[in-house]
Every structure is written in structure tokens, then in C-alpha cells.
Design a protein around this motif. Structure first.
Motif, PDB file in Angstrom:
ATOM      1  N   GLU A  13     -39.368  20.798 -48.051  1.00  0.00           N
ATOM      2  CA  GLU A  13     -40.393  19.411 -48.407  1.00  0.00           C
ATOM      3  C   GLU A  13     -40.637  18.900 -47.541  1.00  0.00           C
ATOM      4  O   GLU A  13     -41.185  18.381 -47.237  1.00  0.00           O
ATOM      5  N   TRP A  14     -40.120  19.214 -46.370  1.00  0.00           N
ATOM      6  CA  TRP A  14     -40.343  18.302 -44.672  1.00  0.00           C
ATOM      7  C   TRP A  14     -41.680  19.209 -44.366  1.00  0.00           C
ATOM      8  O   TRP A  14     -42.367  18.518 -43.680  1.00  0.00           O
ATOM      9  N   PHE A  15     -42.122  20.688 -45.150  1.00  0.00           N
ATOM     10  CA  PHE A  15     -43.410  21.178 -44.368  1.00  0.00           C
ATOM     11  C   PHE A  15     -44.122  20.336 -44.958  1.00  0.00           C
ATOM     12  O   PHE A  15     -45.471  21.511 -44.453  1.00  0.00           O
ATOM     13  N   GLY A  16     -44.396  20.038 -46.165  1.00  0.00           N
ATOM     14  CA  GLY A  16     -45.760  19.065 -46.881  1.00  0.00           C
ATOM     15  C   GLY A  16     -45.471  19.100 -48.069  1.00  0.00           C
ATOM     16  O   GLY A  16     -46.186  19.098 -48.855  1.00  0.00           O
ATOM     17  N   ALA A  17     -44.326  19.150 -49.103  1.00  0.00           N
ATOM     18  CA  ALA A  17     -43.722  19.055 -50.658  1.00  0.00           C
ATOM     19  C   ALA A  17     -45.001  17.323 -50.999  1.00  0.00           C
ATOM     20  O   ALA A  17     -44.892  17.303 -49.779  1.00  0.00           O
ATOM     21  N   PRO A  18     -45.168  17.471 -51.911  1.00  0.00           N
ATOM     22  CA  PRO A  18     -45.271  15.900 -52.407  1.00  0.00           C
ATOM     23  C   PRO A  18     -44.331  15.342 -52.560  1.00  0.00           C
ATOM     24  O   PRO A  18     -44.741  14.078 -52.209  1.00  0.00           O
ATOM     25  N   ALA A  19     -43.297  15.844 -52.750  1.00  0.00           N
ATOM     26  CA  ALA A  19     -42.153  14.749 -53.044  1.00  0.00           C
ATOM     27  C   ALA A  19     -41.058  15.255 -52.658  1.00  0.00           C
ATOM     28  O   ALA A  19     -40.769  16.200 -52.844  1.00  0.00           O
ATOM     29  N   GLY A  20     -39.672  14.859 -52.795  1.00  0.00           N
ATOM     30  CA  GLY A  20     -38.028  15.014 -52.633  1.00  0.00           C
ATOM     31  C   GLY A  20     -37.966  14.504 -51.619  1.00  0.00           C
ATOM     32  O   GLY A  20     -38.097  13.385 -51.079  1.00  0.00           O
ATOM     33  N   LEU A  21     -36.527  14.694 -51.079  1.00  0.00           N
ATOM     34  CA  LEU A  21     -35.523  13.876 -49.844  1.00  0.00           C
ATOM     35  C   LEU A  21     -36.270  14.278 -48.877  1.00  0.00           C
ATOM     36  O   LEU A  21     -36.132  13.462 -47.518  1.00  0.00           O
ATOM     37  N   GLY A  22     -37.033  15.493 -48.708  1.00  0.00           N
ATOM     38  CA  GLY A  22     -37.632  15.737 -47.361  1.00  0.00           C
ATOM     39  C   GLY A  22     -38.485  14.992 -47.098  1.00  0.00           C
ATOM     40  O   GLY A  22     -38.168  14.848 -45.545  1.00  0.00           O
ATOM     41  N   VAL A  23     -39.824  14.753 -48.037  1.00  0.00           N
ATOM     42  CA  VAL A  23     -40.627  14.138 -47.383  1.00  0.00           C
ATOM     43  C   VAL A  23     -40.057  13.195 -47.064  1.00  0.00           C
ATOM     44  O   VAL A  23     -40.759  12.044 -46.778  1.00  0.00           O
ATOM     45  N   LEU A  24     -39.205  12.211 -47.849  1.00  0.00           N
ATOM     46  CA  LEU A  24     -38.526  10.765 -48.102  1.00  0.00           C
ATOM     47  C   LEU A  24     -38.071  10.610 -46.536  1.00  0.00           C
ATOM     48  O   LEU A  24     -38.418   9.332 -45.402  1.00  0.00           O
ATOM     49  N   ILE A  25     -37.383  11.638 -45.999  1.00  0.00           N
ATOM     50  CA  ILE A  25     -36.296  11.734 -44.603  1.00  0.00           C
ATOM     51  C   ILE A  25     -37.842  11.643 -43.683  1.00  0.00           C
ATOM     52  O   ILE A  25     -37.610  10.603 -42.938  1.00  0.00           O
ATOM     53  N   VAL A  26     -38.799  12.431 -43.677  1.00  0.00           N
ATOM     54  CA  VAL A  26     -39.262  12.402 -43.073  1.00  0.00           C
ATOM     55  C   VAL A  26     -40.751  11.069 -42.700  1.00  0.00           C
ATOM     56  O   VAL A  26     -40.633  10.419 -41.688  1.00  0.00           O
ATOM     57  N   SER A  60     -39.128   8.139 -43.792  1.00  0.00           N
ATOM     58  CA  SER A  60     -38.461   6.815 -43.611  1.00  0.00           C
ATOM     59  C   SER A  60     -38.093   7.077 -41.785  1.00  0.00           C
ATOM     60  O   SER A  60     -38.566   6.325 -41.219  1.00  0.00           O
ATOM     61  N   MET A  61     -38.241   8.524 -41.064  1.00  0.00           N
ATOM     62  CA  MET A  61     -37.963   8.424 -39.901  1.00  0.00           C
ATOM     63  C   MET A  61     -38.896   7.814 -39.068  1.00  0.00           C
ATOM     64  O   MET A  61     -39.370   7.304 -38.449  1.00  0.00           O
ATOM     65  N   GLN A  62     -40.387   8.190 -39.291  1.00  0.00           N
ATOM     66  CA  GLN A  62     -41.843   8.149 -38.617  1.00  0.00           C
ATOM     67  C   GLN A  62     -41.819   6.365 -39.261  1.00  0.00           C
ATOM     68  O   GLN A  62     -42.747   5.461 -38.031  1.00  0.00           O
ATOM     69  N   ASN A  63     -41.744   5.295 -39.986  1.00  0.00           N
ATOM     70  CA  ASN A  63     -41.570   4.542 -40.057  1.00  0.00           C
ATOM     71  C   ASN A  63     -41.060   3.899 -39.537  1.00  0.00           C
ATOM     72  O   ASN A  63     -40.341   2.093 -40.322  1.00  0.00           O
ATOM     73  N   PHE A  64     -39.787   4.362 -39.052  1.00  0.00           N
ATOM     74  CA  PHE A  64     -38.392   3.467 -38.669  1.00  0.00           C
ATOM     75  C   PHE A  64     -37.592   2.518 -40.134  1.00  0.00           C
ATOM     76  O   PHE A  64     -36.730   1.864 -39.320  1.00  0.00           O
ATOM     77  N   GLN A  65     -37.732   3.526 -40.856  1.00  0.00           N
ATOM     78  CA  GLN A  65     -36.917   2.802 -41.824  1.00  0.00           C
ATOM     79  C   GLN A  65     -35.370   3.192 -42.196  1.00  0.00           C
ATOM     80  O   GLN A  65     -34.978   4.919 -42.964  1.00  0.00           O
ATOM     81  N   ILE A  66     -34.648   2.576 -40.867  1.00  0.00           N
ATOM     82  CA  ILE A  66     -33.496   3.482 -41.435  1.00  0.00           C
ATOM     83  C   ILE A  66     -32.269   3.908 -42.323  1.00  0.00           C
ATOM     84  O   ILE A  66     -31.936   4.651 -42.460  1.00  0.00           O
ATOM     85  N   SER A 101     -29.902   6.837 -46.045  1.00  0.00           N
ATOM     86  CA  SER A 101     -29.748   6.963 -48.002  1.00  0.00           C
ATOM     87  C   SER A 101     -29.949   8.236 -47.881  1.00  0.00           C
ATOM     88  O   SER A 101     -29.221   8.775 -48.746  1.00  0.00           O
ATOM     89  N   ALA A 102     -30.848   8.816 -48.167  1.00  0.00           N
ATOM     90  CA  ALA A 102     -31.815   9.822 -48.153  1.00  0.00           C
ATOM     91  C   ALA A 102     -30.461  10.901 -47.938  1.00  0.00           C
ATOM     92  O   ALA A 102     -29.622  11.977 -48.701  1.00  0.00           O
ATOM     93  N   ALA A 103     -30.015  10.740 -46.756  1.00  0.00           N
ATOM     94  CA  ALA A 103     -28.784  11.896 -45.987  1.00  0.00           C
ATOM     95  C   ALA A 103     -27.672  11.769 -46.707  1.00  0.00           C
ATOM     96  O   ALA A 103     -27.916  13.228 -47.004  1.00  0.00           O
ATOM     97  N   ILE A 104     -27.238  10.625 -46.840  1.00  0.00           N
ATOM     98  CA  ILE A 104     -25.919  10.474 -47.591  1.00  0.00           C
ATOM     99  C   ILE A 104     -25.899  11.365 -49.126  1.00  0.00           C
ATOM    100  O   ILE A 104     -25.404  12.082 -50.319  1.00  0.00           O
TER     101      ILE A 104
END
Lengths: 249, 294
Positions: A194-207, A209-215, A220-223
Motif C-alpha cells: 500500500e505504501w508504494f501507492g495503493a488507493p487506500a489502506g493502513l500503508g497509505v495512512l502511515i505514509v 500521516s508521516m508526511q503531515n506529521f500527524q503523530i 494508531s495505524a501502527a498499533i
């Protein structure tokens, strides 16, 4: 008795970790990157973030499940076909080792351009699972008792029939060990995909939130990812215990 | 030892071998072969490669002719090649030299026609199958329809009719071996191969199992080859006993057992039994000490 004891050890371990996290967060030992656990929870149970997290987790779970099933099937089938057509075994072993040696990180972009963004998470999850299940199944076949092999040979049994009646049931405990390993890697593989560019999912959320500094969102996503992995693992462990008892192994 | 010459085969042709075969025809498609099979071993040797150019001579130049329906016991010190010889007869190993024929055919053909039954020291039961299903397994392995009456009959024959649904882990050691013997007999084999089937049992159970095996065998006479460490077991069960020398395994002595059948537990108290036992034990000690002196 032992189950209760194991559970107690678990609870003690997890609560220690949670308490330590809370303290580390409040004291800001790791700066703003590690907020207190209570803060993460407070964020996660806000209706808007809960909705977002559950939707993303559901997508990741679906991707991981498909990947898990596909990867397990391919791993098992390849291991089995090596048993039926012996000359294939060596070649399949080598091929599988090579496939496993390719880093997922390198494969991700290739997948995006071949199977597309939608299916990349499933494909990376399947790849991650495949090798664990393949190796475990092969290991199971290696452990078929010699006397069982002699018995099958003494009746001139066809390879595929020996596989079905004797080798596969013997390999099942080991195969399930592989599935247990595989199910956690499936979640990891799906998130990575998902990290590589899927439309949605935890991987997308993680990328994002990381870029927008939503710690808080990031944690939450990691947990949630961790809990998903662990839950699937325990489900399989439970299934394994049941099955082994049924098989008398 | 006058029979030694009789047993040692020189040049038995396949035609002679086939003539010697007697018994009821099997209803199977292989109509040419019938009843308990004669077995002929001609100059059989086995050499194992140990790697780095080293080899191990396990069996050396064995000649033996086993009549149809005969019960043969192979005895000898540990590692003398008894089991290797047995595995070659069962088609599980190929001889390095010489030939083995069962009713004129190769062991591999024998295997393909499901004419072989084997039971080993390790019972080899599938832990996930009930006693009944374990006995029925050869039908499934051979791709034949399961003859349920035959399976019931065999379980009854070994005295385990009441344990049909028990899993192996619920059975005692002796019971597991009985299931294993029922499994070996279920396809009405022409040749029964027994490799120390009672080797892991305690002395008392072992004697009882020998008695059982004797009873079962007399109910369906089958050419049987038994490998055992126990001279007592060999004398009690066999028509002839082959004593093998330490490595490389050769036939050092072949002894006819002149005990009447059916034999029972009291057979072991007969003077004839004691004499044969004493003679063979002495011969075994002799052969083994010669081996260690070399």
C-alpha cells in the motif's frame, strides 16, 4: 493451567510495555515523536479518526487475507509438485530461493507497473507469505518417517497418492507453522504494498500521516497493524492445536 | 547341514520356479501367479557407497531358495546385513550384484501387483488414522476399492475387533504391532516381510505376539521372511533358520526346525525346541566371535 499462566505472562508483558510507553511519552524522552499512549488512544477513539482507521484497517486486512491465501496456495502447490515430479524439486527449490532473495522494496515499484496499484498490496503480501509456507511444507515432507515411506513404496503407490494419503498429512504440522509465520508477514507485505501507492489502506495512512506529521494517527495505524498481525497469529495457533489433536500427532 | 546344498540354488530357471508355485488362484487380473510364492536369491550382494571412495559390503554372495509357503527366519549379529537382505527381497533396495526373483518375477513387479506385505520394528501406523483405517490403508495406497469385510476380518484375526475406531496413540505397543501385521496381511500377499516386528516389545508381550503370529500364519500360510535378533523367536516361528555371519553378511548356516505345527506356548518347553535353540545360540556366538577376532 499452562494456558492461564501463558496469558498472565502476556498481560504482564504488555502492561509493562504500555506503562513504560506512557511514562516515556509524558516525559517526552523521544521528543514529539513518541506521544503518551493515552494521547494516542484518546485520538483513536474520536469518531472521525476511528472511522478512518477502521476503514483503512479493513482494506489492509482484505489485501493481507487475499495475499495470505494466494501465497500459501502457491507455496504449498510448488512444494507438493516437487514431491510428485521429483526431477522438478531441485529447480523449484532454486527458483524459490531466488524469488525470496529479491527484496520486496525492489519488487514494489515493479509490481505497480505490472499488476497495478490496486493489486500491488495483495501481490507483495502473497510474495512474503509464499516462501515461508514453501520452506515449511518442504521441511514437513523431509520429516516423513522412513517407515511410512517404506510402507507406501511396498504397495507400489503412485506419487500423487502417496502425497495425498501419507506425505501431506505428515507435513501438516510443519505447514501450519509456516502459515503462522506467513500470516504476520502477509500483514507486513500488504502494508508495504500500500505504501508504494495503493488507493487506500493502513500503508497509505502511515505514509500520509508521516508526511503531515500527524503523530497520533501514525501511532494508531501502527498499533492496529500490530494487533491485526498478532490476532491472526493466535487464531492460527489455536487452529493448529485443534488440528494436531484431531490428527493424533 | 545336508540341506545347505539343497537350499543353495545354482541355476533355477523361471519355468522351474513357476512350476513349483502352488495354491489357489487369486481373482486379481494377474492370473499367471498363484498362492504363496517361491523366492530365489542368486549370488545376491549389496555394497553401499559411503562417500570419499569408501564402500561398505553389507551383504555378500547370498544364495537361497525359499519354497512357497515357507517361514524363514534370518538371524545374526547387529549390522550383519539381515535387514538389508530383507529390504532387497521387499524391493526397497536394489542388489548391487545377483538377482532376486519372487515367483519368477522381480521384487518391483511383485510390488506393482501388491503381492507383498511388510511389517517393521517401527509399526509405521499413520497416527491420524484409526486402527480400522490403518488396516484399510493398503487398499487406498494401491488405488483399490476398500474391501470392508476383509478389513473387519483381519482386525478380528489379530484380536482387535473392539478397537477398530481407536487411534494408534490409544493402543499399547503390542496392539500397534498387531494392527501393523493386519495391515501387512490385508491384501492377501504372497510374501510377508517382517523386520523385527516385535523388537520393541517387552519379553512377555513378545512371546504372546509370537504365539499370535504363529496362529495367524497357520490360518493363512504365506511365504514369510522374518528378521529377528531373538533366536528363541526364530526357532518358535520358522521352518528354516538362516544364520548370517557378521559383515559382510553371508549365509553361515541354514538349520531346519523339526517342530510340529501348530506350535503353542508349550512348544517352548519341548526338548526338541530347547535343543535347536541351544544349537543355534552356540552357532550364533561362534559366528559372531569369529567375526570380532578377524
Amino acid at each position: 493451567m499452562t494456558v492461564a499462566a501463558d496469558l498472565l505472562k502476556w498481560l504482564v508483558g504488555i502492561s509493562t510495555l504500555m506503562v513504560f510507553w506512557e511514562i516515556a511519552g509524558r516525559q517526552a524522552w523521544l521528543g514529539g515523536g513518541l506521544p503518551p499512549l493515552s494521547g494516542v488512544f484518546a485520538y483513536a477513539i474520536e469518531p472521525r479518526s476511528t472511522e478512518l482507521l477502521l476503514r483503512s484497517a479493513g482494506i489492509t486486512a482484505t489485501n493481507a487475507s487475499y495475499g495470505f491465501v494466494i501465497g500459501s496456495l502457491i507455496g504449498t502447490l510448488i512444494a507438493c509438485s516437487g514431491q510428485i515430479w521429483r526431477p522438478l524439486k531441485q529447480g523449484l527449490d532454486t527458483l524459490s530461493t531466488f524469488v525470496n532473495a529479491i527484496p520486496l522494496i525492489a519488487l514494489g515499484p515493479l509490481m505497480i507497473v505490472t499488476v497495478g496499484e490496486q493489486f500491488t498490496p495483495m501481490a507483495t503480501a502473497a510474495l512474503a507469505v509464499f516462501f515461508a509456507v514453501f520452506v515449511a511444507t518442504l521441511g514437513g515432507f523431509e520429516r516423513v518417517p522412513n517407515v511410512h515411506r517404506d510402507v507406501t513404496r511396498a504397495y507400489g503407490t503412485a506419487h500423487w497418492r502417496a502425497l495425498l494419503l501419507v506425505q501431506f498429512p505428515n507435513a501438516l504440522p510443519s505447514l501450519i507453522d509456516g502459515l503462522k509465520l506467513g500470516v504476520s508477514t502477509a500483514v507486513l507485505g500488504a502494508i508495504l504494498g500500500e505504501w508504494f501507492g495503493a488507493p487506500a489502506g493502513l500503508g497509505v495512512l502511515i505514509v500520509s500521516s508521516m508526511q503531515n506529521f500527524q503523530i497520533n494517527l501514525l501511532w494508531s495505524a501502527a498499533i492496529i497493524g500490530t494487533v491485526m498481525s498478532a490476532a491472526a497469529y493466535f487464531l492460527l495457533a489455536l487452529l493448529q492445536a485443534r488440528l494436531l489433536r484431531r490428527l493424533g500427532l | 547341514m545336508g540341506d545347505l546344498e539343497n537350499c543353495v540354488m545354482s541355476n533355477t530357471s523361471h519355468a522351474q520356479t513357476l512350476q513349483a508355485v502352488a495354491g489357489k488362484p487369486r481373482e486379481a487380473e494377474s492370473a499367471s501367479i498363484t498362492g504363496p510364492s517361491e523366492i530365489a536369491l542368486t549370488n545376491v550382494s549389496k555394497t553401499f557407497a559411503l562417500g570419499k571412495g569408501q564402500t561398505l559390503d553389507a551383504v555378500s554372495n547370498v544364495n537361497l531358495n525359499i519354497a512357497g509357503g515357507e517361514f524363514i527366519a534370518l538371524i545374526g549379529a547387529s549390522g550383519c546385513g539381515k535387514s538389508t537382505l530383507l529390504r532387497m527381497i521387499a524391493g526397497l533396495e536394489d542388489p548391487s550384484q545377483g538377482s532376486i526373483t519372487i515367483a519368477g518375477q522381480s521384487p518391483e513387479d511383485c510390488i506393482k501387483r501388491q503381492k507383498l506385505g511388510i511389517a517393521m520394528q517401527e509399526h509405521g501406523l499413520m497416527p491420524w488414522l484409526s486402527a480400522w483405517d490403518n488396516v484399510a490403508l493398503p487398499f487406498r495406497l494401491a488405488g483399490l476399492p476398500v474391501d470392508t469385510e476383509r478389513v473387519d476380518e483381519l482386525l478380528a484375526l489379530v484380536g482387535l475387533a473392539d478397537f477398530a475406531q481407536a487411534l494408534p496413540k490409544q493402543l499399547s505397543g503390542g496392539m500397534k504391532q498387531r494392527v501393523s501385521i493386519a495391515r501387512a496381511l490385508v491384501l492377501k500377499p504372497d510374501v510377508l516381510i517382517l523386520d523385527e516386528p516385535f523388537g520393541a516389545l517387552d519379553a512377555v508381550t513378545r512371546r504372546l505376539m509370537n504365539n499370535e503370529l504363529q496362529r495367524i500364519w497357520s490360518q493363512q500360510p504365506t511365504t514369510t521372511i522374518l528378521v529377528t535378533h531373538s533366536v528363541e523367536e526364530a526357532v518358535f516361528l520358522a521352518d528354516r533358520i538362516c544364520l548370517m555371519s557378521p559383515r559382510p553378511g553371508r549365509l553361515a548356516l541354514i538349520e531346519e526346525v523339526e517342530l510340529n505345527r501348530p506350535r503353542g506356548l508349550d512348544t517352548m518347553h519341548e526338548p526338541e525346541f530347547r535343543q535347536t535353540l541351544a544349537k543355534l545360540t552356540a552357532a550364533l556366538d561362534d559366528v559372531c566371535t569369529q567375526g570380532s577376532r578377524q
